[in-house]
Design a protein around this motif. Structure first.
Motif, short mmCIF file in Angstrom:
data_model
loop_
_atom_site.label_atom_id
_atom_site.label_comp_id
_atom_site.label_asym_id
_atom_site.label_seq_id
_atom_site.Cartn_x
_atom_site.Cartn_y
_atom_site.Cartn_z
N PHE A 1 18.93 14.18 -13.28
CA PHE A 1 17.55 14.42 -13.68
C PHE A 1 16.80 13.10 -13.77
CE2 PHE A 1 19.32 18.46 -15.09
CZ PHE A 1 18.32 19.35 -14.72
N LYS A 2 15.54 13.10 -13.30
CA LYS A 2 14.70 11.91 -13.34
C LYS A 2 13.43 12.21 -14.13
CE LYS A 2 17.23 9.36 -10.49
NZ LYS A 2 17.83 8.06 -10.85
N GLU A 3 13.02 11.24 -14.94
CA GLU A 3 11.75 11.37 -15.64
C GLU A 3 10.67 10.64 -14.87
OE1 GLU A 3 12.01 10.04 -19.64
OE2 GLU A 3 13.48 11.56 -20.24
N TYR A 4 9.46 11.13 -15.00
CA TYR A 4 8.36 10.47 -14.31
C TYR A 4 7.10 10.56 -15.16
CZ TYR A 4 4.75 9.28 -10.97
OH TYR A 4 3.68 8.68 -10.35
N HIS A 5 6.41 9.44 -15.26
CA HIS A 5 5.16 9.37 -16.02
C HIS A 5 3.99 9.25 -15.05
CE1 HIS A 5 7.48 8.90 -19.72
NE2 HIS A 5 8.19 7.97 -19.10
N LEU A 6 3.04 10.12 -15.20
CA LEU A 6 1.90 10.12 -14.30
C LEU A 6 1.11 8.81 -14.42
CD1 LEU A 6 0.59 13.77 -14.80
CD2 LEU A 6 1.76 12.85 -12.79
N PRO A 7 0.58 8.30 -13.29
CA PRO A 7 -0.20 7.06 -13.34
C PRO A 7 -1.55 7.30 -14.01
CG PRO A 7 -0.32 8.03 -11.16
CD PRO A 7 0.68 8.85 -11.93
N ILE B 1 0.83 -1.20 0.00
CA ILE B 1 0.00 0.00 0.00
C ILE B 1 0.87 1.25 0.00
CG2 ILE B 1 -1.65 1.35 1.35
CD1 ILE B 1 -2.83 -1.29 2.34
N PHE B 2 1.89 1.26 0.86
CA PHE B 2 2.78 2.41 0.91
C PHE B 2 3.55 2.55 -0.40
CE2 PHE B 2 6.78 4.58 1.91
CZ PHE B 2 6.28 5.74 2.49
N GLY B 3 3.91 1.43 -1.01
CA GLY B 3 4.62 1.47 -2.29
C GLY B 3 3.77 2.10 -3.38
N ARG B 4 2.51 1.73 -3.44
CA ARG B 4 1.60 2.31 -4.44
C ARG B 4 1.39 3.80 -4.18
NH1 ARG B 4 -0.89 -2.86 -3.68
NH2 ARG B 4 -2.36 -2.05 -2.15
N PHE B 5 1.27 4.15 -2.90
CA PHE B 5 1.10 5.55 -2.53
C PHE B 5 2.34 6.37 -2.90
CE2 PHE B 5 1.99 8.63 1.00
CZ PHE B 5 1.09 9.61 0.61
N SER B 6 3.50 5.83 -2.62
CA SER B 6 4.75 6.53 -2.93
C SER B 6 4.92 6.70 -4.43
CB SER B 6 5.95 5.76 -2.36
OG SER B 6 5.88 5.71 -0.95
N ALA B 7 4.62 5.63 -5.19
CA ALA B 7 4.80 5.68 -6.64
C ALA B 7 3.85 6.68 -7.30
CB ALA B 7 4.61 4.29 -7.23
#
Length: 287
Positions: free
Chosen positions: A171-177, A137-143
């Motif tokens: 620099f880090k890229e991130y894709h919205l869920p 649950i915390f992993g999904r919340f963090s991601a």
């Protein structure tokens, strides 16, 4: 003292776990590998057949109770932060302190969820386990929620650092869920936060199969919270500060050790030193 030690350990675990899950831990020294914090989580250890870790966590619970839930589990630590923030807001608004409250254990629901989770796992399905596992649950919340925030801050440091010739941060890229993932995470965390503020550790002590499983071991833990009735002045400070509502102040201050998360808040709250973490000795029976 024990409360402070537990809080320091919890802070380190929470920060490193969050950085690792969010993928922002490359700047840490090699000897400080946060991956180990994943490996010492109970459900991941069970699913990866890491029996040494499982046995170690159960042994720890047999020794000092459910300290896992307040110092090792990041979701439990997150709930503590929510409770502290809630109390701070109430204090600022000068809201009257809550009265001491003892919550009866809903054992039917607790053990039904644990049994159902175990049956799912026994028949080869990890769906319910991962759905209710606190680390998952915390992993999904963090991601879904924390990663965009931390990535944004990381990229600011990277931009400033790179301009100065310092390449510690990359620099880090991130894709919205997707909307479905985001809404599920918000609903889950929202429910946990609501239960945390309204009923304290209700999620951990009733709905979480990990907490219930460790609660079985903590019933027999070597060191437990004990209350010296000769020193007790019935001020109810311990019951008021108990984050799990497991100190029965109406019945000789008995503690439900299966739901106590070994936070040690109650010990520090007592001004008369009536509470301590002591070895439980079996009472002699009269013939």
């Amino acid at each position: 003292m024990m409360q402070k030690i537990r809080q320091i350990i919890a802070a380190i675990v929470f920060v490193l776990s969050t950085l690792y899950i969010c993928g922002i831990s490359g700047f840490l020294p090699e000897w400080l590998n946060p991956k180990i914090l994943v490996e010492i989580q109970l459900i991941p250890a069970i699913l990866s057949a890491s029996f040494v870790t499982v046995i170690a966590l159960i042994a720890l619970t047999f020794i000092i109770g459910r300290v896992y839930c307040s110092a090792i589990c990041p979701l439990g630590i997150f709930q503590d932060l929510v409770m502290r923030l809630s109390k701070w807001i109430k204090k600022k608004r000068k809201i009257k302190r809550a009265k001491p409250h003892y919550a009866q254990a809903n054992n039917v629901l607790r053990y039904s969820i644990l049994l159902l989770t175990a049956l799912f796992l026994l028949f080869g399905s990890t769906y319910l386990v991962l759905l209710l596992d606190p680390y998952s649950i915390f992993g999904r919340f963090s991601a879904a929620i924390l990663t965009p925030i931390i990535t944004f801050v990381n990229n600011i440091f990277a931009s400033v650092g790179n301009a100065a010739g310092n390449y510690t941060f990359n620099f880090k890229e991130y894709h919205l869920p997707t909307f479905a993932v985001l809404s599920t995470v918000i609903l889950t965390i929202g429910t946990i936060v609501y239960l945390d503020i309204k009923y304290n550790r209700l999620w951990c002590n009733t709905l979480c199969p990990v907490g219930t499983a460790l609660g079985l071991a903590s019933r027999l833990s070597l060191f437990r919270i004990t209350i010296n009735n000769d020193k007790c002045v019935d001020c109810k400070a311990c019951a008021r500060t108990c984050k799990s509502n497991v100190i029965d102040h109406l019945n000789d201050y008995k503690v439900d050790h299966s739901r106590c998360v070994s936070c040690f808040n109650c010990i520090d709250s007592c001004k008369k030193d009536a509470l301590s973490l002591s070895v439980i000795k079996k009472r002699a029976t009269n013939d």
